[in-house]
Design a protein around this motif. Structure first.
Motif, mmCIF file in Angstrom:
data_model
loop_
_atom_site.group_PDB
_atom_site.id
_atom_site.type_symbol
_atom_site.label_atom_id
_atom_site.label_comp_id
_atom_site.label_asym_id
_atom_site.label_seq_id
_atom_site.Cartn_x
_atom_site.Cartn_y
_atom_site.Cartn_z
ATOM 1 N N TYR A 108 -15.102 -25.278 -22.869
ATOM 2 C CA TYR A 108 -13.828 -25.874 -23.271
ATOM 3 C C TYR A 108 -12.920 -25.986 -22.052
ATOM 4 N N THR A 109 -12.286 -27.168 -21.898
ATOM 5 C CA THR A 109 -11.334 -27.399 -20.810
ATOM 6 C C THR A 109 -10.142 -28.171 -21.363
ATOM 7 N N LEU A 110 -8.937 -27.791 -20.945
ATOM 8 C CA LEU A 110 -7.731 -28.536 -21.287
ATOM 9 C C LEU A 110 -6.949 -28.774 -20.000
ATOM 10 N N VAL A 111 -6.761 -30.058 -19.656
ATOM 11 C CA VAL A 111 -5.965 -30.431 -18.490
ATOM 12 C C VAL A 111 -4.612 -30.912 -19.008
ATOM 13 N N LYS A 112 -3.558 -30.206 -18.645
ATOM 14 C CA LYS A 112 -2.211 -30.539 -19.125
ATOM 15 C C LYS A 112 -1.586 -31.600 -18.226
ATOM 16 N N GLY A 113 -1.106 -32.676 -18.840
ATOM 17 C CA GLY A 113 -0.353 -33.683 -18.112
ATOM 18 C C GLY A 113 -1.105 -34.314 -16.956
ATOM 19 N N ILE A 114 -2.269 -34.873 -17.234
ATOM 20 C CA ILE A 114 -3.082 -35.445 -16.165
ATOM 21 C C ILE A 114 -2.368 -36.652 -15.539
ATOM 22 N N ALA A 115 -2.476 -36.775 -14.232
ATOM 23 C CA ALA A 115 -1.842 -37.871 -13.502
ATOM 24 C C ALA A 115 -2.782 -39.062 -13.405
#
Length: 219
Positions: free
Chosen positions: A133-140
């Motif tokens: 599981y991976t969560l990237v917050k606010g990807i550019a």
């Protein structure tokens, strides 16, 4: 080759009585279309709408990489890896089911939830992949997100009106329009539309209005 598919032609499923509406870009579940099973490793690109309080109870997956992009609202995610997350617009969520995992997806917020969920098949046998599981917050916009298990890369683009977006050069590219009006090689694309691109070079998307795109670079 450029194959444009219209959002209006997506098959609509889900459980409306339970507050769930799903619009499928590919053959999926009860909707079987032998001529539209996948595009490279890409198995599904679903536009999901969940009313407040609605959701998918715990259910299993295996041999699938699931990437979620929230358009509006907040998605509550829980899974058998122990991950518990609240996914908001601008975040990229990646749930790798590996040899087998379970998860719950709900709208526990007070407003309607909309998200786009892409399923990809991994390149290796499922028994060799543990769940992840991976969560990237606010990807550019400038930060691609790789899904190595499927040999795929996600590019998020948010062009302003008149801006041009280069289409990656790859054996296959899948473009999903989240919002905005764009033009690709003379074709007009709007929200929910997609383009399946095979063996093309030097393509550009031109935004007629501020937009948001999910662009998959595929093997």
């Amino acid at each position: 080759m450029i194959d444009v598919r219209r959002g209006a032609d997506r098959y609509t499923g889900g459980d409306r009585a339970a507050g769930i509406t799903t619009r499928h870009a590919f053959s999926f579940g009860e909707h079987y279309d032998p001529d539209n099973l996948r595009f490279g490793p890409l198995l599904a690109c679903n536009e999901e709408s969940l009313a407040a309080g609605a959701g998918f109870d715990e259910h299993p997956h295996s041999h699938t990489e699931i990437v979620t992009w929230v358009v509006g609202g907040e998605l509550t995610h829980r899974d058998s890896t122990g991950a518990v997350s609240l996914v908001r617009p601008g975040d990229v969520q990646h749930f790798g089911a590996g040899s087998g995992a379970r998860h719950v997806e709900r709208n526990d917020g007070p407003v309607a939830l909309r998200f786009v969920q892409t399923w990809l098949a991994p390149l290796t046998a499922p028994q060799s992949l543990p769940p992840s599981y991976t969560l990237v917050k606010g990807i550019a916009d400038s930060t691609p997100y790789a899904v190595p298990a499927a040999g795929a890369v996600l590019h998020v683009r948010r062009p302003g009106a008149g801006e041009r977006v280069a289409v990656p050069t790859a054996p296959r590219v899948y473009v999903h329009v989240v919002r905005g009006d764009l033009r690709l090689d003379g074709e007009e694309l709007g929200p929910g539309d997609s383009a399946r691109i095979t063996d093309e070079k030097d393509l550009e998307l031109v935004a007629g209005s501020p937009g948001e795109l999910l662009i998959w670079e595929l093997p």
